[in-house]
Scaffold this motif. Structure first.
Motif, PDB file in Angstrom:
ATOM      1  N   PHE A  73      -1.004  -8.784  -6.156  1.00  0.00           N
ATOM      2  CA  PHE A  73      -1.068  -7.411  -6.653  1.00  0.00           C
ATOM      3  C   PHE A  73      -2.196  -6.647  -5.968  1.00  0.00           C
ATOM      4  O   PHE A  73      -2.022  -5.496  -5.553  1.00  0.00           O
ATOM      5  CB  PHE A  73      -1.273  -7.409  -8.169  1.00  0.00           C
ATOM      6  CG  PHE A  73      -1.526  -6.055  -8.746  1.00  0.00           C
ATOM      7  CD1 PHE A  73      -0.482  -5.170  -8.945  1.00  0.00           C
ATOM      8  CD2 PHE A  73      -2.810  -5.654  -9.075  1.00  0.00           C
ATOM      9  CE1 PHE A  73      -0.697  -3.913  -9.470  1.00  0.00           C
ATOM     10  CE2 PHE A  73      -3.043  -4.399  -9.599  1.00  0.00           C
ATOM     11  CZ  PHE A  73      -1.986  -3.520  -9.797  1.00  0.00           C
ATOM     12  N   VAL A  74      -3.345  -7.301  -5.838  1.00  0.00           N
ATOM     13  CA  VAL A  74      -4.502  -6.666  -5.191  1.00  0.00           C
ATOM     14  C   VAL A  74      -4.158  -6.313  -3.752  1.00  0.00           C
ATOM     15  O   VAL A  74      -4.453  -5.198  -3.286  1.00  0.00           O
ATOM     16  CB  VAL A  74      -5.736  -7.598  -5.269  1.00  0.00           C
ATOM     17  CG1 VAL A  74      -6.857  -7.098  -4.382  1.00  0.00           C
ATOM     18  CG2 VAL A  74      -6.209  -7.744  -6.699  1.00  0.00           C
ATOM     19  N   ARG A  75      -3.508  -7.217  -3.062  1.00  0.00           N
ATOM     20  CA  ARG A  75      -3.132  -6.969  -1.657  1.00  0.00           C
ATOM     21  C   ARG A  75      -2.186  -5.780  -1.551  1.00  0.00           C
ATOM     22  O   ARG A  75      -2.341  -4.928  -0.681  1.00  0.00           O
ATOM     23  CB  ARG A  75      -2.490  -8.224  -1.079  1.00  0.00           C
ATOM     24  CG  ARG A  75      -2.171  -8.117   0.380  1.00  0.00           C
ATOM     25  CD  ARG A  75      -1.615  -9.414   0.903  1.00  0.00           C
ATOM     26  NE  ARG A  75      -1.446  -9.336   2.342  1.00  0.00           N
ATOM     27  CZ  ARG A  75      -0.906 -10.279   3.067  1.00  0.00           C
ATOM     28  NH1 ARG A  75      -0.490 -11.395   2.494  1.00  0.00           N
ATOM     29  NH2 ARG A  75      -0.781 -10.135   4.363  1.00  0.00           N
ATOM     30  N   ARG A  76      -1.211  -5.706  -2.442  1.00  0.00           N
ATOM     31  CA  ARG A  76      -0.262  -4.595  -2.414  1.00  0.00           C
ATOM     32  C   ARG A  76      -0.969  -3.265  -2.687  1.00  0.00           C
ATOM     33  O   ARG A  76      -0.724  -2.261  -2.022  1.00  0.00           O
ATOM     34  CB  ARG A  76       0.845  -4.828  -3.441  1.00  0.00           C
ATOM     35  CG  ARG A  76       1.937  -3.763  -3.339  1.00  0.00           C
ATOM     36  CD  ARG A  76       2.960  -3.895  -4.400  1.00  0.00           C
ATOM     37  NE  ARG A  76       2.351  -3.435  -5.644  1.00  0.00           N
ATOM     38  CZ  ARG A  76       2.660  -3.893  -6.839  1.00  0.00           C
ATOM     39  NH1 ARG A  76       3.539  -4.844  -6.980  1.00  0.00           N
ATOM     40  NH2 ARG A  76       2.060  -3.415  -7.907  1.00  0.00           N
ATOM     41  N   GLU A  77      -1.865  -3.252  -3.673  1.00  0.00           N
ATOM     42  CA  GLU A  77      -2.593  -2.025  -4.005  1.00  0.00           C
ATOM     43  C   GLU A  77      -3.507  -1.585  -2.863  1.00  0.00           C
ATOM     44  O   GLU A  77      -3.587  -0.397  -2.550  1.00  0.00           O
ATOM     45  CB  GLU A  77      -3.415  -2.220  -5.286  1.00  0.00           C
ATOM     46  CG  GLU A  77      -2.584  -2.236  -6.535  1.00  0.00           C
ATOM     47  CD  GLU A  77      -1.923  -0.900  -6.793  1.00  0.00           C
ATOM     48  OE1 GLU A  77      -2.590   0.130  -6.736  1.00  0.00           O
ATOM     49  OE2 GLU A  77      -0.700  -0.906  -7.056  1.00  0.00           O
ATOM     50  N   ILE A  78      -4.201  -2.524  -2.238  1.00  0.00           N
ATOM     51  CA  ILE A  78      -5.073  -2.195  -1.107  1.00  0.00           C
ATOM     52  C   ILE A  78      -4.229  -1.648   0.043  1.00  0.00           C
ATOM     53  O   ILE A  78      -4.606  -0.680   0.699  1.00  0.00           O
ATOM     54  CB  ILE A  78      -5.901  -3.422  -0.658  1.00  0.00           C
ATOM     55  CG1 ILE A  78      -6.862  -3.863  -1.754  1.00  0.00           C
ATOM     56  CG2 ILE A  78      -6.649  -3.143   0.639  1.00  0.00           C
ATOM     57  CD1 ILE A  78      -7.977  -2.900  -2.069  1.00  0.00           C
ATOM     58  N   GLY A  79      -3.078  -2.252   0.281  1.00  0.00           N
ATOM     59  CA  GLY A  79      -2.190  -1.775   1.334  1.00  0.00           C
ATOM     60  C   GLY A  79      -1.702  -0.360   1.085  1.00  0.00           C
ATOM     61  O   GLY A  79      -1.544   0.433   2.020  1.00  0.00           O
ATOM     62  N   ALA A  80      -1.457  -0.021  -0.177  1.00  0.00           N
ATOM     63  CA  ALA A  80      -0.999   1.332  -0.513  1.00  0.00           C
ATOM     64  C   ALA A  80      -2.131   2.351  -0.406  1.00  0.00           C
ATOM     65  O   ALA A  80      -1.882   3.518  -0.081  1.00  0.00           O
ATOM     66  CB  ALA A  80      -0.421   1.344  -1.927  1.00  0.00           C
ATOM     67  N   ARG A  81      -3.361   1.926  -0.652  1.00  0.00           N
ATOM     68  CA  ARG A  81      -4.495   2.855  -0.669  1.00  0.00           C
ATOM     69  C   ARG A  81      -5.149   3.057   0.694  1.00  0.00           C
ATOM     70  O   ARG A  81      -5.742   4.098   0.939  1.00  0.00           O
ATOM     71  CB  ARG A  81      -5.549   2.358  -1.653  1.00  0.00           C
ATOM     72  CG  ARG A  81      -5.063   2.373  -3.082  1.00  0.00           C
ATOM     73  CD  ARG A  81      -6.081   1.775  -3.997  1.00  0.00           C
ATOM     74  NE  ARG A  81      -5.560   1.683  -5.342  1.00  0.00           N
ATOM     75  CZ  ARG A  81      -6.317   1.728  -6.423  1.00  0.00           C
ATOM     76  NH1 ARG A  81      -7.620   1.842  -6.320  1.00  0.00           N
ATOM     77  NH2 ARG A  81      -5.766   1.628  -7.614  1.00  0.00           N
ATOM     78  N   LEU A  82      -5.073   2.050   1.556  1.00  0.00           N
ATOM     79  CA  LEU A  82      -5.728   2.145   2.859  1.00  0.00           C
ATOM     80  C   LEU A  82      -4.688   2.136   3.980  1.00  0.00           C
ATOM     81  O   LEU A  82      -3.679   1.448   3.892  1.00  0.00           O
ATOM     82  CB  LEU A  82      -6.681   0.970   3.066  1.00  0.00           C
ATOM     83  CG  LEU A  82      -7.875   0.878   2.121  1.00  0.00           C
ATOM     84  CD1 LEU A  82      -8.675  -0.372   2.417  1.00  0.00           C
ATOM     85  CD2 LEU A  82      -8.742   2.103   2.229  1.00  0.00           C
TER      86      LEU A  82
END
Length: 128
Positions: A73-82
């Motif tokens: 989940f963290v990886r997906r969120e970071i990918g969406a934000r950066l």
């Protein structure tokens, strides 16, 4: 990758990671969880996140397990934000530097309060 660029990426990932961790609803992860440092490899495929968690050893272990289980989940969120070419795979490591710093500050305060009465004695020892 230039050193200044990797440092900027590390700081940007750290900032976004801290925001994502605050949004996690896992009961194993306490509110007093801080991201101390993030190191992203030069190829942007892996990142090691050093997190400071207040609590006893068992709470720290459970929090790291909770973070590892939320890594996707963290990886997906970071990918969406950066906007990075690759989104790094995260490894979480418990870091006790904040707790260690608090302990040192407490010891210094104790020395300061105790040292005021003994300062005359210490100077007389040095004069002899």
């Amino acid at each position: 990758m230039a050193k200044y660029r990797s440092g900027r990426i590390d700081e940007e990932v750290k900032r976004e990671l801290a925001a994502v961790i605050r949004e996690l609803k896992d009961p194993r992860i306490p509110l007093m969880t801080s991201v101390v440092k993030v190191h992203v490899t030069p190829d942007l495929k892996f990142a090691k996140a050093y997190v400071s968690i207040m609590g006893d050893d068992e709470a720290v272990r459970e929090a790291v397990k909770g973070l590892q289980s939320a890594a996707g989940f963290v990886r997906r969120e970071i990918g969406a934000r950066l906007a990075l070419r690759y989104t790094p795979q995260f490894t979480f490591v418990a870091d006790d530097s904040i707790a260690h710093g608090a302990h040192i500050a407490k010891l210094l305060r104790e020395i300061d309060t105790d040292g005021g009465d003994q300062s005359g004695e210490d100077s007389s020892i040095l004069e002899e």
